[in-house]
Motif scaffolding. Structure first.
Motif, PDB file in Angstrom:
ATOM      1  N   VAL A 315       3.372   5.550  96.937  1.00 38.25           N
ATOM      2  CA  VAL A 315       3.295   4.760  95.708  1.00 38.25           C
ATOM      3  C   VAL A 315       2.257   5.382  94.788  1.00 38.25           C
ATOM      4  N   GLU A 316       2.647   5.536  93.515  1.00 40.70           N
ATOM      5  CA  GLU A 316       1.694   6.106  92.556  1.00 40.70           C
ATOM      6  C   GLU A 316       0.546   5.128  92.322  1.00 40.70           C
ATOM      7  N   SER A 317      -0.667   5.623  92.462  1.00 40.69           N
ATOM      8  CA  SER A 317      -1.867   4.799  92.281  1.00 40.69           C
ATOM      9  C   SER A 317      -2.832   5.542  91.360  1.00 40.69           C
ATOM     10  N   ARG A 318      -3.834   4.827  90.955  1.00 38.46           N
ATOM     11  CA  ARG A 318      -4.839   5.448  90.094  1.00 38.46           C
ATOM     12  C   ARG A 318      -6.185   4.769  90.269  1.00 38.46           C
ATOM     13  N   THR A 319      -7.235   5.503  89.905  1.00 40.77           N
ATOM     14  CA  THR A 319      -8.586   4.956  89.803  1.00 40.77           C
ATOM     15  C   THR A 319      -8.987   5.000  88.337  1.00 40.77           C
ATOM     16  N   LEU A 320      -9.205   3.835  87.747  1.00 43.14           N
ATOM     17  CA  LEU A 320      -9.576   3.742  86.330  1.00 43.14           C
ATOM     18  C   LEU A 320     -11.094   3.790  86.205  1.00 43.14           C
ATOM     19  N   ILE A 321     -11.580   4.662  85.310  1.00 48.52           N
ATOM     20  CA  ILE A 321     -13.020   4.847  85.123  1.00 48.52           C
ATOM     21  C   ILE A 321     -13.367   4.583  83.661  1.00 48.52           C
ATOM     22  N   LYS A 322     -14.285   3.675  83.448  1.00 49.52           N
ATOM     23  CA  LYS A 322     -14.858   3.449  82.125  1.00 49.52           C
ATOM     24  C   LYS A 322     -16.226   4.116  82.102  1.00 49.52           C
ATOM     25  N   ALA A 323     -16.365   5.145  81.275  1.00 50.40           N
ATOM     26  CA  ALA A 323     -17.558   5.988  81.288  1.00 50.40           C
ATOM     27  C   ALA A 323     -18.419   5.714  80.072  1.00 50.40           C
TER      28      ALA A 323
END
Length: 415
Positions: A315-323
């Motif tokens: 399953v396509e997943s992601r880690t979202l980063i607010k920098a």
């Protein structure tokens, strides 16, 4: 009525005739020596001020004798350097610099807010979004998209994760950022990161090319110098390495506050070159200033989002980063000047012409404040309509109370 109109026409005709004839009159200045100490002091004082202004400000300060160029060609290359320990991780420039090397804009990450393991699916909308709170499915419109929200509504009212209240369900990357975000500590050691700024500037009019890096005998000496030096205005003016802490201090900003909110800082490189001197005197000066809105406003600071995508169990997943970080905008300004006869002649003529204002000021003072008996005005203005019967008067005359052309009149004029 006809008489009034006739008088008007005759008066207008006389006026036009007098104006037409007077238009062809020739006026020439008359030299008149007035021996009045007050007026003479004013005259010489105004002369001194005018001449001092042109010599000190126009010629010395503004260098009006030079031909100048204010739109040079410039090239900027930037590179972030440094390694940081963040928990058990070692961060290099690929992790915290955006881009890792670039042109006149570069940024570094100082703090991150991470939302891990997001997948495409359905979940509850955040309760702060307008009309997201609900009690039944009819409160949620299927297919509705709120641009302040996180996705498209499914038409169902579901519990807000582990809480007792409910919000509308949405189709989005789940879980949403506001619920699952983890705020990491600031990268305090970034205060020792260095920014390498290489700048070259070209003045095409004068065919002069300069750079902000000190010349070296060999490439090895250059690399050794650049690996050890840090910019100092007095000791190392040609070193292009700047510590982030130094930049923040020069911009009068608190580095810990920048780690919290981020910010945009302008790096101004100013080239002011006097090409009448040796080329070694043509070197840059640096200044730093905060460019974004101040930290007491809601929309101040600098931050952006990006994601790291991967596949987990197919399953396509992601880690979202607010920098949050510092963005550096490098702005280059240049001015070069070199002696040229044309601007020198123009400035000199302007100076000589401007001295004439002294005569205008003193004439106005003399005729309005000193000439109470109209003695000066009688001698100042003469009208000659035909050739005089006697010998013509000399152009230079002295005014006196006895009517002679060679004595002083100032004794007989009350001040």
């Amino acid at each position: 009525m006809c008489k009034i109109f006739h008088k008007f026409i005759m008066g207008l005709r006389d006026f036009m005739k007098e104006y037409f004839l007077g238009f062809w009159d020739y006026e020439t200045p008359k030299v008149m020596v007035v021996k009045n100490k007050t007026l003479g002091f004013i005259y010489r004082g105004v002369q001194f001020l005018v001449i001092t202004y042109f010599i000190w400000y126009v010629f010395i300060s503004q260098k009006a004798y030079q031909e100048s160029e204010t739109r040079p060609e410039s090239s900027v290359y930037t590179l972030m350097k440094g390694t940081a320990v963040h928990g058990d991780d070692i961060l290099d420039t690929v992790e915290y610099a955006r881009p890792s090397e670039g042109g006149d804009v570069i940024s570094t990450i100082l703090r991150r807010e991470v939302t891990s393991d997001q997948k495409q699916g359905t979940c509850a909308e955040h309760f702060n979004v307008a009309n997201a709170n609900c009690t039944r499915d009819s409160d949620c419109i299927q297919g509705e998209v709120d641009f302040d929200g996180h996705g498209r509504r499914t038409g169902r009212c579901v519990p807000y994760y582990n809480h007792t209240f409910k919000t509308c369900e949405i189709q989005s990357w789940c879980p949403i950022e506001q619920f699952a975000v983890v705020k990491e500590p600031a990268l305090v050691t970034a205060i020792n990161f260095t920014v390498f700024i290489r700048n070259s500037i070209h003045f095409p009019r004068f065919k002069v090319l300069r750079g902000n890096i000190k010349d070296a005998r060999s490439k090895r000496d250059m690399q050794r110098y650049l690996s050890r030096c840090h910019y100092n205005e007095e000791k190392e003016p040609y070193c292009p390495n700047f510590r982030l802490g130094y930049i923040a201090d020069q911009a009068q900003e608190d580095f810990s506050e920048l780690c919290r909110t981020g910010g945009v800082i302008g790096v101004f490189i100013n080239w002011k070159c006097d090409l009448d001197l040796d080329p070694s005197h043509c070197k840059p000066t640096y200044s730093f200033r905060r460019l974004d809105l101040r930290k007491d406003l809601v929309n101040s600071g600098y931050h952006y989002r990006f994601a790291k995508y991967y596949s987990k169990d197919g399953v396509e997943s992601r880690t979202l980063i607010k920098a949050y970080g510092i963005r550096l905008d490098v702005i280059v300004q240049g001015h070069a000047g070199k002696f040229s006869p044309i601007p020198t002649i123009i400035s000199t003529v302007t100076t000589i012409t401007s001295v004439g204002i002294c005569t205008i000021i003193c004439d106005w003072i003399m005729l309005n404040f000193i000439d109470k008996n109209e003695v000066y005005s009688d001698r100042k203005f003469d009208e000659i309509s035909e050739e005089p019967a006697g010998p013509p008067p000399t152009e230079l005359s002295y005014i006196s109370s006895f009517g002679s052309n060679h004595s002083d009149l100032s004794d007989g004029v009350p001040l």
